[in-house]
Motif scaffolding. Structure first.
Motif, PDB file in Angstrom:
ATOM      1  N   LYS A  21      89.408-102.075  15.892  1.00 18.34           N
ATOM      2  CA  LYS A  21      88.630-102.503  14.729  1.00 18.34           C
ATOM      3  C   LYS A  21      88.925-101.626  13.522  1.00 18.34           C
ATOM      4  CE  LYS A  21      84.708-104.547  17.209  1.00 18.34           C
ATOM      5  NZ  LYS A  21      83.239-104.490  17.438  1.00 18.34           N
ATOM      6  N   ARG A  24      92.266-102.453  12.097  1.00 18.45           N
ATOM      7  CA  ARG A  24      92.242-103.741  11.402  1.00 18.45           C
ATOM      8  C   ARG A  24      91.608-103.586  10.018  1.00 18.45           C
ATOM      9  NH1 ARG A  24      94.374-107.872   9.488  1.00 18.45           N
ATOM     10  NH2 ARG A  24      93.287-109.882   9.616  1.00 18.45           N
ATOM     11  N   ARG A  46      84.807-109.346   6.898  1.00 21.45           N
ATOM     12  CA  ARG A  46      84.032-110.344   7.629  1.00 21.45           C
ATOM     13  C   ARG A  46      84.710-111.705   7.609  1.00 21.45           C
ATOM     14  NH1 ARG A  46      77.961-111.340   5.726  1.00 21.45           N
ATOM     15  NH2 ARG A  46      79.128-111.816   3.826  1.00 21.45           N
ATOM     16  N   GLU A  49      87.674-111.012  10.055  1.00 21.50           N
ATOM     17  CA  GLU A  49      87.267-110.586  11.399  1.00 21.50           C
ATOM     18  C   GLU A  49      85.739-110.623  11.490  1.00 21.50           C
ATOM     19  OE1 GLU A  49      89.275-110.009  13.804  1.00 21.50           O
ATOM     20  OE2 GLU A  49      91.207-109.826  12.787  1.00 21.50           O
ATOM     21  N   PRO A  50      85.152-111.778  11.790  1.00 18.25           N
ATOM     22  CA  PRO A  50      83.685-111.894  11.817  1.00 18.25           C
ATOM     23  C   PRO A  50      83.003-110.959  12.810  1.00 18.25           C
ATOM     24  CG  PRO A  50      84.730-114.060  11.849  1.00 18.25           C
ATOM     25  CD  PRO A  50      85.822-113.056  12.058  1.00 18.25           C
ATOM     26  N   GLY A  51      83.721-110.474  13.802  1.00 17.89           N
ATOM     27  CA  GLY A  51      83.110-109.627  14.821  1.00 17.89           C
ATOM     28  C   GLY A  51      82.951-108.177  14.426  1.00 17.89           C
ATOM     29  N   ILE A  52      83.478-107.761  13.265  1.00 19.83           N
ATOM     30  CA  ILE A  52      83.375-106.370  12.823  1.00 19.83           C
ATOM     31  C   ILE A  52      82.111-106.205  11.985  1.00 19.83           C
ATOM     32  CG2 ILE A  52      84.441-104.539  11.472  1.00 19.83           C
ATOM     33  CD1 ILE A  52      87.144-105.647  12.198  1.00 19.83           C
ATOM     34  N   GLY A  53      81.272-105.258  12.363  1.00 19.67           N
ATOM     35  CA  GLY A  53      79.994-105.061  11.698  1.00 19.67           C
ATOM     36  C   GLY A  53      80.083-104.179  10.465  1.00 19.67           C
ATOM     37  N   THR A  56      80.545-100.352  11.038  1.00 27.57           N
ATOM     38  CA  THR A  56      81.922 -99.975  11.383  1.00 27.57           C
ATOM     39  C   THR A  56      82.779 -99.876  10.130  1.00 27.57           C
ATOM     40  OG1 THR A  56      81.721-101.090  13.523  1.00 27.57           O
ATOM     41  CG2 THR A  56      83.950-100.606  12.748  1.00 27.57           C
TER      42      THR A  56
END
Length: 247
Positions: A21, A24, A46, A49-53, A56
């Motif tokens: 992550k 990326r 986002r 990569e929608p899964g990265i908060g 982070t």
């Protein structure tokens, strides 16, 4: 200008391991232009990569600053912004307090003064930020101006560096040509003629490079100065040439 991204695979946060992550986020950040807030970068990440908060992204930004991959700047908006360090040399900012736009510049004289002060005080500097706050010409007079920022900085830096080099070669050509006419020593005259010929050849190469650079951006010649170097506008031989003229 498009160029390959640098290899930062060897960089790790203290005590940390490789993170897909984080890498990326780093890859996305390095492809952006200009100055991004943490929220701006999170929005870009986002979408890819929608899964990265958000947390982070924030932690990775701080890691990039600590690793000198990113610079953190404050334009008086109540939030910090970030820019990639590798795209152009360390530089300073003129910041308008009305429109909050920034315009970048670099001065070897400012750099030299900071290094002189740090050395005199036995201080080992790792990072320096120079930001000049005021009112830009457009806000003050209404005259449309183009700030030097983000993607334009590299081109304008190259333009200014070539202008200084051309000025130096021109002043060198005049210096050696005039010296050749003034010297009474035959061997000295021959040497000066040879040096003048070298300067003329170098000048031709630089002028061709300048013409090619200008073709890449029709507005490049009219953009404001980025690189300030006292005395370089007229060439490094200018003072010597003036002495020869007066002599």
């Amino acid at each position: 200008m498009n160029r390959p991204l640098p290899d930062y695979s060897h960089l790790r946060p203290v005590g940390g391991k490789r993170s897909g992550k984080r890498e990326r986020i780093l890859d996305i950040f390095l492809k952006q232009e200009g100055h991004l807030s943490a929220d701006d970068l999170f929005d870009v990440v986002r979408r890819a990569e929608p899964g990265i908060g958000r947390a982070t992204v924030y932690r990775t930004l701080q890691w990039m600053v600590d690793a000198n991959i990113a610079r953190k700047v404050d334009f008086g908006e109540g939030r910090s912004r970030y820019e990639a360090s590798y795209r152009h040399p360390r530089h300073f900012h003129l910041i308008c307090t009305q429109c909050h736009r920034s315009s970048e510049f670099l001065s070897s004289d400012v750099e030299g003064l900071m290094e002189e002060i740090a050395s005199a005080r036995g201080f080992s500097a790792t990072r320096a930020v120079v930001q000049v706050y005021g009112t830009c010409e457009e806000c003050r007079t209404g005259k449309k101006t183009t700030p030097i920022d983000g993607a334009t900085t590299e081109l304008v830096f190259a333009r200014d560096a070539l202008r200084m080099a051309i000025a130096t070669e021109r002043s060198g050509l005049e210096f050696y040509t005039r010296a050749a006419t003034l010297t009474k020593d035959q061997r000295g005259r021959t040497v000066f003629h040879e040096l003048a010929a070298e300067e003329r050849e170098h000048l031709g190469v630089l002028e061709n490079r300048y013409r090619e650079l200008i073709k890449s951006d029709p507005q490049l010649e009219s953009r404001p100065t980025f690189l300030f170097f006292k005395g370089a506008a007229n060439g490094l031989f200018d003072a010597g040439t003036e002495e020869l003229r007066s002599g």
